[in-house]
Scaffold this active site. Structure first.
Site, mmCIF file in Angstrom:
data_model
loop_
_atom_site.group_PDB
_atom_site.id
_atom_site.type_symbol
_atom_site.label_atom_id
_atom_site.label_comp_id
_atom_site.label_asym_id
_atom_site.label_seq_id
_atom_site.Cartn_x
_atom_site.Cartn_y
_atom_site.Cartn_z
ATOM 1 C CE1 TYR A 44 -3.877 2.292 0.804
ATOM 2 C CE2 TYR A 44 -2.270 3.395 2.205
ATOM 3 C CZ TYR A 44 -3.483 3.391 1.555
ATOM 4 O OH TYR A 44 -4.311 4.485 1.656
ATOM 5 C CB SER B 267 -2.405 7.023 9.823
ATOM 6 O OG SER B 267 -1.805 7.771 8.815
ATOM 7 C CD GLU C 295 3.207 3.148 23.257
ATOM 8 O OE1 GLU C 295 2.166 2.850 22.648
ATOM 9 O OE2 GLU C 295 3.419 4.274 23.721
ATOM 10 C CE LYS D 290 1.352 0.312 13.064
ATOM 11 N NZ LYS D 290 0.087 -0.298 12.748
ATOM 12 C CG ASP E 299 -3.052 -6.362 13.167
ATOM 13 O OD1 ASP E 299 -3.476 -5.308 12.652
ATOM 14 O OD2 ASP E 299 -3.038 -7.449 12.577
ATOM 15 C CE1 TYR F 228 -3.096 4.362 20.054
ATOM 16 C CE2 TYR F 228 -3.166 1.994 20.441
ATOM 17 C CZ TYR F 228 -3.502 3.100 19.674
ATOM 18 O OH TYR F 228 -4.238 2.941 18.533
ATOM 19 C CE LYS G 50 3.036 -2.460 9.699
ATOM 20 N NZ LYS G 50 2.034 -2.024 8.788
ATOM 21 C CB CYS H 37 -13.764 -18.056 -18.808
ATOM 22 S SG CYS H 37 -14.510 -17.884 -17.174
ATOM 23 C CB CYS I 169 -18.553 -19.002 -18.654
ATOM 24 S SG CYS I 169 -17.506 -17.737 -19.383
ATOM 25 C CB CYS J 181 -13.961 -14.072 -18.386
ATOM 26 S SG CYS J 181 -15.590 -14.639 -18.917
ATOM 27 C CB CYS K 241 -18.785 -15.299 -16.935
ATOM 28 S SG CYS K 241 -17.713 -16.330 -15.928
#
Ligand code: IVH
Length: 685
Positions: free
Chosen positions: A46, A92, A124, A126, A128, A238, A326, A420, A423, A438, A443
């Protein structure tokens, strides 16, 4: 014209196309991440998309726009809950992935602060999970909210109160300090709890749940808080939001302070005297994070001295006093048993790796995405290979590389199909895209995905119409097109396996309800390529109704701010297609109304200047007879008002429907103007 200039123009044209593509792609991932809690790519991937877009916007400043995803935080705010504006935006954190990047961040921080020596940092874990804000007034919880888009979140107070350790009231000592305190943190679920409850839900025929974070997110958004209470959620606090008293001088002391007030605070933290100690912490945690009872996707590093924070300031998305590190994705080895192709909503063919099941980062993995044909070639994998797979956080796992040394000679290359898999239509390769598609609009593979998208929460929000039911109605031959959904009867549904009469009735009711779904959700639900939720809203703001959109020339579409050629063309082509127009007619005949709740007539800027709501902060409470609450909210917002979740001194008006409760009392107590339904409808005109 010189060759150079020619080159420039060409580069600019390519950049225009790429920028549009990137924005559409990023918007899609934003929705997957924030709205659907079902991310497809890792944070790193990302970040790479954002970095590429941001690079192009810098190189071609003409292409930069205020609403580019590089300028915003992320989620669109869904419509089911009341909203609240965060007094202090919930920003963020920017990511780092190596010791080098951490050292660079430290150097920048010291330079900005003009500090030559070391800076103290708090490291600290992180967590999730899902970010939340808890706001206390006079020592009592006035609301709990999600982060939403960072500016406005959804009020989920009764759900938050079911989270273990969230105090409804603060101890006496806290009340003496000031009138309000907002603390922020992460709601999460421990692995063991997650596995237990997931198995129970799946055994009862419920939806598949990918990971604790998605589960926590889904649990917080339950309409019935008794259901949330059944999910064992926890929280770590936090950070501070808005307060009216001075907080301790360092972050570490702040954490001790809120710990002393009874908030759950994570003990796994470390005050570091220098960035080298921070780097040492990353080495400490990399191998140990697996042993924690909950999932972490990295570390969060914060400048300890809080008086440094305002000096460092914020970028458009994240404060400079904090950075995330990360962890590298966890890896495992397994066998690539087979590759099979799947058909997506728009006909894109995606090859999927079928693996010998292997346990990795908290779940058993038996599939991994291979994206497209080029990726298979790039990886150089053969069917039967031993492969390394990895999974960053909660993302769909991917194949990293084959172990060539483990080959036995029995492995065989994969031949990409030219038909495909669902289909049998010939697949089409475009010279502009890596994707193969396709093109058969009927389909069954595509239809299934389109139906699922159409029914999904941000689209038509047809409760109950998920994976299982869509597969069933298709298999039973009851539904081949979106329009046929609206012809389903209680009898037909009740005849399906594991479907009681009551559930069948609920589905039919959900379908009925969706007929009132506002135009912008409908446009999104159609699943036109490149038209995500934000683009759909832009369209509804600009055009009064669906016919105006269908009739709009391509040039007019491409002039909409936030729209580009690719989006305009895609939309235009969609409505130029006869069967798509027939579908819309069919849906109208079934009773779909598509009311436009966000239309802003040209020249009205954001709202008519004389709107009674313009610039006002408004709270809705009780039940309105004429419209659902989210519709009322959208109408107010379209007229320039701002809706919040709780009554305070800042509230200008309370719209009170039937059975208004404590908010009405509070408004009266504070002398806030109270408007009844009849008057409200007049004000809406
Ligand atoms: S501090 C300005 N501390 O990670 C942001 N965030 O990827 C202040 N998160 O939005 C947040 N653990 O939801 C902070 N120990 C921690 C955290 C943490 C998890 C989340 C938070 C944030 C996201 C960024």
């Amino acid at each position: 014209m010189t060759d150079d200039l020619l080159g420039d123009i060409e580069a600019q044209e390519q950049a225009v196309a790429r920028v549009e593509e990137l924005r559409a792609e990023i918007e899609r991932h934003n929705r997957l991440y924030y709205d659907d809690a079902e991310p497809e790519i890792s944070d790193r991937e990302y970040d790479l998309l954002i970095a590429e877009l941001s690079g192009l916007e810098k190189r071609f400043p003409d292409l930069a726009t205020a609403d580019s995803p590089t300028q915003r935080i992320g989620a669109t705010v869904a419509g089911d809950f009341e909203q609240v504006t965060h007094e202090v935006p919930m920003l963020s954190i920017s990511n780092t992935y190596s010791a080098e990047e951490l050292r660079e961040w430290d150097a920048r921080t010291r330079k900005l602060l003009d500090v030559t020596g070391n800076i103290e940092y708090v490291v600290e874990l992180k967590i999730d999970g899902v970010a939340v804000a808890l706001r206390y007034d006079g020592g009592k919880l006035s609301y709990g909210a999600t982060r939403g888009d960072g500016v406005r979140g959804e009020v989920i107070t009764s759900n938050i109160l079911t989270v273990k350790g969230v105090p409804a009231e603060l101890p006496e000592k806290a009340r003496k300090l000031g009138t309000h305190l907002e603390v922020r943190g992460e709601v999460y679920m421990e692995w063991a709890d997650f596995e237990r409850v997931r198995d129970e839900i799946e055994a009862a025929g419920g939806k598949k749940i990918a990971n604790p974070r998605n589960f926590a997110a889904g649990s917080l958004k339950q309409k019935d808080s008794a259901e949330t209470a059944r999910r064992p959620l926890r929280v770590f606090l936090y950070a501070a939001g808005s307060t009216d008293f001075a907080l301790p001088g360092t972050h570490d002391e702040f954490l001790k302070f809120i710990d002393g007030l009874g908030f759950p605070v994570n003990r796994e933290r470390h005050v570091c005297a220098s960035i080298e100690e921070v780097v040492a912490q990353t080495h400490y945690w990399e191998p140990r994070r697996k042993n924690l009872p909950y999932n972490t996707d990295g570390l969060v590093i914060k400048v300890n001295r809080r008086d440094f924070w305002p000096q460092l300031g914020v970028t458009s998305k994240s404060p400079r006093w904090v950075v995330a590190y990360k962890f590298s994705a966890e890896q495992a080895q397994t066998k690539l048993e087979d590759i099979q192709c799947q058909v997506g909503r728009t006909g894109t063919i995606t090859p999927v790796a079928h693996l010998t099941p292997v346990f990795l980062a908290g779940s058993t993995i038996s599939r991994a995405t291979l994206h497209n044909e080029d990726e298979i070639k790039r990886l150089g994998i053969l069917i039967g290979d031993q492969v390394i797979i990895e999974k960053g956080g909660d993302v769909i796992p991917k194949v990293v590389r084959p172990l060539e040394s483990a080959r036995t000679g029995k492995e065989r290359p994969y031949v990409f199909p030219d038909k495909c898999p669902v289909c049998d239509s010939p697949l089409v390769r475009s010279e502009f895209e890596v994707a193969v598609r396709c093109e058969n609009i009927s389909c069954p593979g595509q239809v299934r995905e389109r139906l699922l998208h159409f029914a999904s929460r941000n689209a038509m929000d047809i409760e109950g119409m998920g994976d299982v039911l869509v597969a069933q109605v298709m298999e039973a031959g009851l539904v081949h097109t979106i329009a046929e959904l609206y012809r389903l009867t209680v009898d037909q549904l009740a005849g399906l396996e594991r479907m009681g009469r009551k559930s069948a009735q609920n589905v039919v009711e959900a379908l009925e309800k969706s007929k009132q779904r506002p135009l912008h959700h409908f446009l999104f639900a159609l699943g036109v390529r490149h038209i995500g939720a934000s683009a759909a809203k832009l369209l509804a703001q600009r055009f009064e109704n669906l016919d105006a959109i269908i009739g709009a020339p391509r040039e007019e579409l491409s002039q909409i701010e936030g729209f580009g050629e690719i989006m305009a063309e895609s939309l235009h082509d969609f409505f130029a297609n006869e069967s798509n127009r027939a579908l819309i007619e069919d849906l109208r005949t079934s009773g779909l109304r598509m009311p436009n709740t966000v239309y802003r007539p040209a020249g009205s800027a954001l709202a008519p200047a004389n709107s009674p709501f313009a610039g006002k902060t408004i709270v809705l409470t009780g039940t309105l007879a004429a419209m659902a609450r989210d519709m009322a909210k959208e109408r107010i917002e379209a007229l320039g008002g701002k809706c919040t979740g709780s009554v305070s001194r800042k509230t200008d008006m309370l719209i009170a429907g039937e059975e208004a409760g404590s908010k009405l009392d509070k408004a009266r107590e504070l002398g806030v103007r109270v408007v009844g339904e009849e008057e409200f409808l007049k004000m809406l005109g």
